[in-house]
Write a protein that holds these residues in place. Structure first.
Motif, PDB file in Angstrom:
ATOM      1  N   ALA A 122       0.847  -1.193   0.000  1.00  0.00           N
ATOM      2  CA  ALA A 122       0.000   0.000   0.000  1.00  0.00           C
ATOM      3  C   ALA A 122       0.880   1.239   0.000  1.00  0.00           C
ATOM      4  O   ALA A 122       1.884   1.297   0.711  1.00  0.00           O
ATOM      5  CB  ALA A 122      -0.900   0.005   1.229  1.00  0.00           C
ATOM      6  N   SER A 123       0.515   2.213  -0.789  1.00  0.00           N
ATOM      7  CA  SER A 123       1.334   3.420  -0.915  1.00  0.00           C
ATOM      8  C   SER A 123       1.557   4.110   0.421  1.00  0.00           C
ATOM      9  O   SER A 123       2.604   4.727   0.653  1.00  0.00           O
ATOM     10  CB  SER A 123       0.680   4.400  -1.897  1.00  0.00           C
ATOM     11  OG  SER A 123       0.610   3.847  -3.190  1.00  0.00           O
ATOM     12  N   GLU A 124       0.594   4.001   1.315  1.00  0.00           N
ATOM     13  CA  GLU A 124       0.684   4.660   2.613  1.00  0.00           C
ATOM     14  C   GLU A 124       1.942   4.265   3.387  1.00  0.00           C
ATOM     15  O   GLU A 124       2.513   5.082   4.121  1.00  0.00           O
ATOM     16  CB  GLU A 124      -0.557   4.307   3.442  1.00  0.00           C
ATOM     17  CG  GLU A 124      -0.546   4.846   4.863  1.00  0.00           C
ATOM     18  CD  GLU A 124      -1.722   4.348   5.681  1.00  0.00           C
ATOM     19  OE1 GLU A 124      -1.751   4.615   6.901  1.00  0.00           O
ATOM     20  OE2 GLU A 124      -2.620   3.691   5.104  1.00  0.00           O
ATOM     21  N   TYR A 125       2.402   3.038   3.203  1.00  0.00           N
ATOM     22  CA  TYR A 125       3.502   2.526   4.007  1.00  0.00           C
ATOM     23  C   TYR A 125       4.869   2.682   3.343  1.00  0.00           C
ATOM     24  O   TYR A 125       5.899   2.486   3.980  1.00  0.00           O
ATOM     25  CB  TYR A 125       3.251   1.060   4.381  1.00  0.00           C
ATOM     26  CG  TYR A 125       2.107   0.915   5.353  1.00  0.00           C
ATOM     27  CD1 TYR A 125       2.321   0.904   6.721  1.00  0.00           C
ATOM     28  CD2 TYR A 125       0.792   0.853   4.889  1.00  0.00           C
ATOM     29  CE1 TYR A 125       1.266   0.799   7.613  1.00  0.00           C
ATOM     30  CE2 TYR A 125      -0.274   0.746   5.768  1.00  0.00           C
ATOM     31  CZ  TYR A 125      -0.032   0.728   7.130  1.00  0.00           C
ATOM     32  OH  TYR A 125      -1.080   0.629   8.013  1.00  0.00           O
ATOM     33  N   GLY A 126       4.901   3.005   2.074  1.00  0.00           N
ATOM     34  CA  GLY A 126       6.143   3.370   1.406  1.00  0.00           C
ATOM     35  C   GLY A 126       7.132   2.260   1.173  1.00  0.00           C
ATOM     36  O   GLY A 126       8.313   2.524   0.905  1.00  0.00           O
ATOM     37  N   LEU A 127       6.703   0.997   1.246  1.00  0.00           N
ATOM     38  CA  LEU A 127       7.633  -0.114   1.043  1.00  0.00           C
ATOM     39  C   LEU A 127       7.602  -0.651  -0.383  1.00  0.00           C
ATOM     40  O   LEU A 127       8.631  -1.078  -0.914  1.00  0.00           O
ATOM     41  CB  LEU A 127       7.325  -1.239   2.033  1.00  0.00           C
ATOM     42  CG  LEU A 127       7.676  -0.934   3.492  1.00  0.00           C
ATOM     43  CD1 LEU A 127       7.121  -2.006   4.402  1.00  0.00           C
ATOM     44  CD2 LEU A 127       9.188  -0.809   3.656  1.00  0.00           C
ATOM     45  N   GLY A 128       6.428  -0.630  -0.994  1.00  0.00           N
ATOM     46  CA  GLY A 128       6.330  -1.126  -2.363  1.00  0.00           C
ATOM     47  C   GLY A 128       7.250  -0.383  -3.312  1.00  0.00           C
ATOM     48  O   GLY A 128       7.823  -0.973  -4.235  1.00  0.00           O
ATOM     49  N   ALA A 129       7.417   0.919  -3.055  1.00  0.00           N
ATOM     50  CA  ALA A 129       8.286   1.728  -3.913  1.00  0.00           C
ATOM     51  C   ALA A 129       9.746   1.297  -3.818  1.00  0.00           C
ATOM     52  O   ALA A 129      10.539   1.578  -4.712  1.00  0.00           O
ATOM     53  CB  ALA A 129       8.158   3.201  -3.537  1.00  0.00           C
ATOM     54  N   LEU A 130      10.104   0.632  -2.712  1.00  0.00           N
ATOM     55  CA  LEU A 130      11.482   0.190  -2.529  1.00  0.00           C
ATOM     56  C   LEU A 130      11.767  -1.152  -3.188  1.00  0.00           C
ATOM     57  O   LEU A 130      12.926  -1.544  -3.310  1.00  0.00           O
ATOM     58  CB  LEU A 130      11.795   0.062  -1.031  1.00  0.00           C
ATOM     59  CG  LEU A 130      11.829   1.337  -0.196  1.00  0.00           C
ATOM     60  CD1 LEU A 130      12.183   0.992   1.247  1.00  0.00           C
ATOM     61  CD2 LEU A 130      12.836   2.325  -0.759  1.00  0.00           C
ATOM     62  N   LEU A 131      10.728  -1.853  -3.588  1.00  0.00           N
ATOM     63  CA  LEU A 131      10.919  -3.218  -4.059  1.00  0.00           C
ATOM     64  C   LEU A 131      11.815  -3.284  -5.292  1.00  0.00           C
ATOM     65  O   LEU A 131      12.800  -4.026  -5.325  1.00  0.00           O
ATOM     66  CB  LEU A 131       9.565  -3.870  -4.337  1.00  0.00           C
ATOM     67  CG  LEU A 131       9.593  -5.372  -4.608  1.00  0.00           C
ATOM     68  CD1 LEU A 131      10.196  -6.115  -3.425  1.00  0.00           C
ATOM     69  CD2 LEU A 131       8.179  -5.891  -4.881  1.00  0.00           C
ATOM     70  N   THR A 132      11.487  -2.487  -6.310  1.00  0.00           N
ATOM     71  CA  THR A 132      12.312  -2.495  -7.521  1.00  0.00           C
ATOM     72  C   THR A 132      13.694  -1.917  -7.240  1.00  0.00           C
ATOM     73  O   THR A 132      14.703  -2.451  -7.711  1.00  0.00           O
ATOM     74  CB  THR A 132      11.630  -1.693  -8.645  1.00  0.00           C
ATOM     75  OG1 THR A 132      10.310  -2.200  -8.849  1.00  0.00           O
ATOM     76  CG2 THR A 132      12.410  -1.810  -9.933  1.00  0.00           C
ATOM     77  N   ALA A 133      13.743  -0.848  -6.462  1.00  0.00           N
ATOM     78  CA  ALA A 133      15.034  -0.227  -6.159  1.00  0.00           C
ATOM     79  C   ALA A 133      15.960  -1.193  -5.439  1.00  0.00           C
ATOM     80  O   ALA A 133      17.168  -1.256  -5.727  1.00  0.00           O
ATOM     81  CB  ALA A 133      14.823   1.031  -5.319  1.00  0.00           C
ATOM     82  N   SER A 134      15.405  -1.969  -4.505  1.00  0.00           N
ATOM     83  CA  SER A 134      16.239  -2.922  -3.778  1.00  0.00           C
ATOM     84  C   SER A 134      16.716  -4.042  -4.693  1.00  0.00           C
ATOM     85  O   SER A 134      17.829  -4.560  -4.534  1.00  0.00           O
ATOM     86  CB  SER A 134      15.472  -3.497  -2.588  1.00  0.00           C
ATOM     87  OG  SER A 134      14.372  -4.290  -3.016  1.00  0.00           O
ATOM     88  N   ARG A 135      15.882  -4.400  -5.658  1.00  0.00           N
ATOM     89  CA  ARG A 135      16.275  -5.455  -6.606  1.00  0.00           C
ATOM     90  C   ARG A 135      17.357  -4.965  -7.560  1.00  0.00           C
ATOM     91  O   ARG A 135      18.268  -5.710  -7.931  1.00  0.00           O
ATOM     92  CB  ARG A 135      15.040  -5.922  -7.393  1.00  0.00           C
ATOM     93  CG  ARG A 135      15.271  -7.151  -8.241  1.00  0.00           C
ATOM     94  CD  ARG A 135      15.646  -8.341  -7.375  1.00  0.00           C
ATOM     95  NE  ARG A 135      15.899  -9.532  -8.176  1.00  0.00           N
ATOM     96  CZ  ARG A 135      17.012  -9.769  -8.857  1.00  0.00           C
ATOM     97  NH1 ARG A 135      17.983  -8.870  -8.848  1.00  0.00           N
ATOM     98  NH2 ARG A 135      17.171 -10.881  -9.537  1.00  0.00           N
TER      99      ARG A 135
END
Length: 385
Positions: A345-358
């Protein structure tokens, strides 16, 4: 060897963390999703001297080492503001110019790096060569007192924000023979230099570009160092790049781990915080240990580089980059799992890190190439590629 950082380094970290917290991930993501840039954060970090901590004092910098700059990069990422151009502009480009540039080049560029008003991209990767400098097709040749550059690069970060690009090109002599790589400073407004964005599924204000050089004419002082010493100069910049990439990754991992542990402490199911269950606690503890080991290796790599031990630093920088990327990918993945559906969920700001971490496992050098390096140079096994 000291296993703890100096008082000055810890104070630097605290000050940068305070700055990053005033902006935070929401600022970063809003910029990324609306096509904006982190101009305000970059400018303030430069004004406070954080971007120039590794620039020599005589040019307005802090006179520190790559370890100081890596600390700045990590702390900003840990607050949700991972600035990719920190890995490139002050780490690779400023380092190369400080070590190999002429007096005029140092006077021209280093004060801007020190105060954050100058940004420079770095271009080595090509479609048919990757980062193999021995197979680069981009070429530069003499024409009178000028240089003429031809070729192309891709996956070059932040060209649209840069004043110039430090380009790796093969030197061509008067007989058309391709020699060793050279490093050329190319202004982004130079005639014949064009670039176009690459569409990416990554949430970041900093974009990737394909660059084209069509008879780009450059003055004689565009060359950094000697035309036949490019390889040594390249690796003088790539080792700091790996150290900075490691800090970029450990900063992102710290951000994700903080989110996950806070959620595990406060999210209750059947009256018990989910962090009380070993199925949640143990994986997070493993991530914390993996992350701390990566940070320690990154500090070792920086200490070796700052001590002038380039060969040992090269090995350590590669290992640090590998360890940090693995820690980052594992930690972000676990943080999302801890949050359940909220993890995307965008509210928690973790999904946005998924591709960056990969991406951290792919760039600026892939995990497989690091394994090749360690197998060949550390274990003395036969070359496999």
């Amino acid at each position: 060897m000291n296993y703890t950082e100096s008082v000055e380094r810890r104070a630097l970290r605290a000050a940068v963390a305070d700055l990053g917290a005033r902006y935070g991930q929401r600022y970063f993501l809003d910029k990324a999703r609306t096509g904006g840039k982190t101009t305000e954060l970059w400018a303030e970090a430069g004004k406070l001297g954080y971007l120039g901590v590794a620039v020599p004092e005589e040019f307005g910098g802090g006179g520190g080492g790559i370890g100081d700059l890596a600390a700045v990069c990590e702390e900003l990422a840990a607050t949700g503001c991972p600035l990719l151009l920190m890995v490139v502009s002050p780490a690779i480009c400023a380092t190369v110019i400080a070590r190999f540039g002429t007096d005029e080049q140092k006077q021209r560029w280093l004060p801007g790096f020190a105060e954050g008003t100058t940004t420079m991209a770095f271009a080595i990767t090509e479609p048919d060569a990757g980062s193999n400098a021995h197979e680069l097709a981009t070429s530069v040749r003499r024409d009178g007192t000028d240089w003429v550059l031809n070729g192309g690069k891709y996956y070059i970060s932040g060209v649209d924000e840069a004043d110039a690009v430090l380009v790796v090109a093969r030197h061509v002599d008067e007989n058309g023979q391709r020699l060793l790589p050279s490093l050329m400073i190319v202004p982004t407004d130079a005639p014949g230099f064009t670039f176009q964005p690459i569409e990416m599924d990554i949430v970041s204000p900093e974009k990737q570009f394909t660059c084209f050089f069509d008879d780009v004419r450059l003055p004689s002082d565009a060359l950094v160092g000697a035309p036949d010493a490019g390889l040594a100069q390249i690796f003088a910049g790539l080792n700091p790049e790996r150290i900075m990439a490691a800090s970029f990754s450990t900063g992102m991992a710290r951000f994700a781990l903080d989110k996950a542990t806070a959620y595990a402490r406060t999210r209750s199911v059947w009256g018990t915080p989910i962090g009380a269950h070993q199925g949640i606690a143990h994986p997070l503890a493993q991530c914390a240990m993996q992350l701390e080991l990566a940070r320690l290796m990154t500090q070792k790599a920086a200490a070796l580089y700052d001590a002038g031990q380039d060969k040992a630093a090269g090995e350590a920088a590669n290992i640090a980059k590998y360890a940090a990327a693995e820690a980052c990918a594992a930690t972000v993945d676990q943080a999302i799992q801890v949050h359940g559906g909220n993890g995307i969920a965008s509210e928690y700001g973790l999904g946005a890190l998924l591709t960056a971490s990969r991406v951290s496992r792919i760039a600026p050098v892939s995990r497989e190439m690091i394994l090749n390096f360690v197998a060949q140079h550390t274990l003395k096994l036969p070359r496999s590629y």
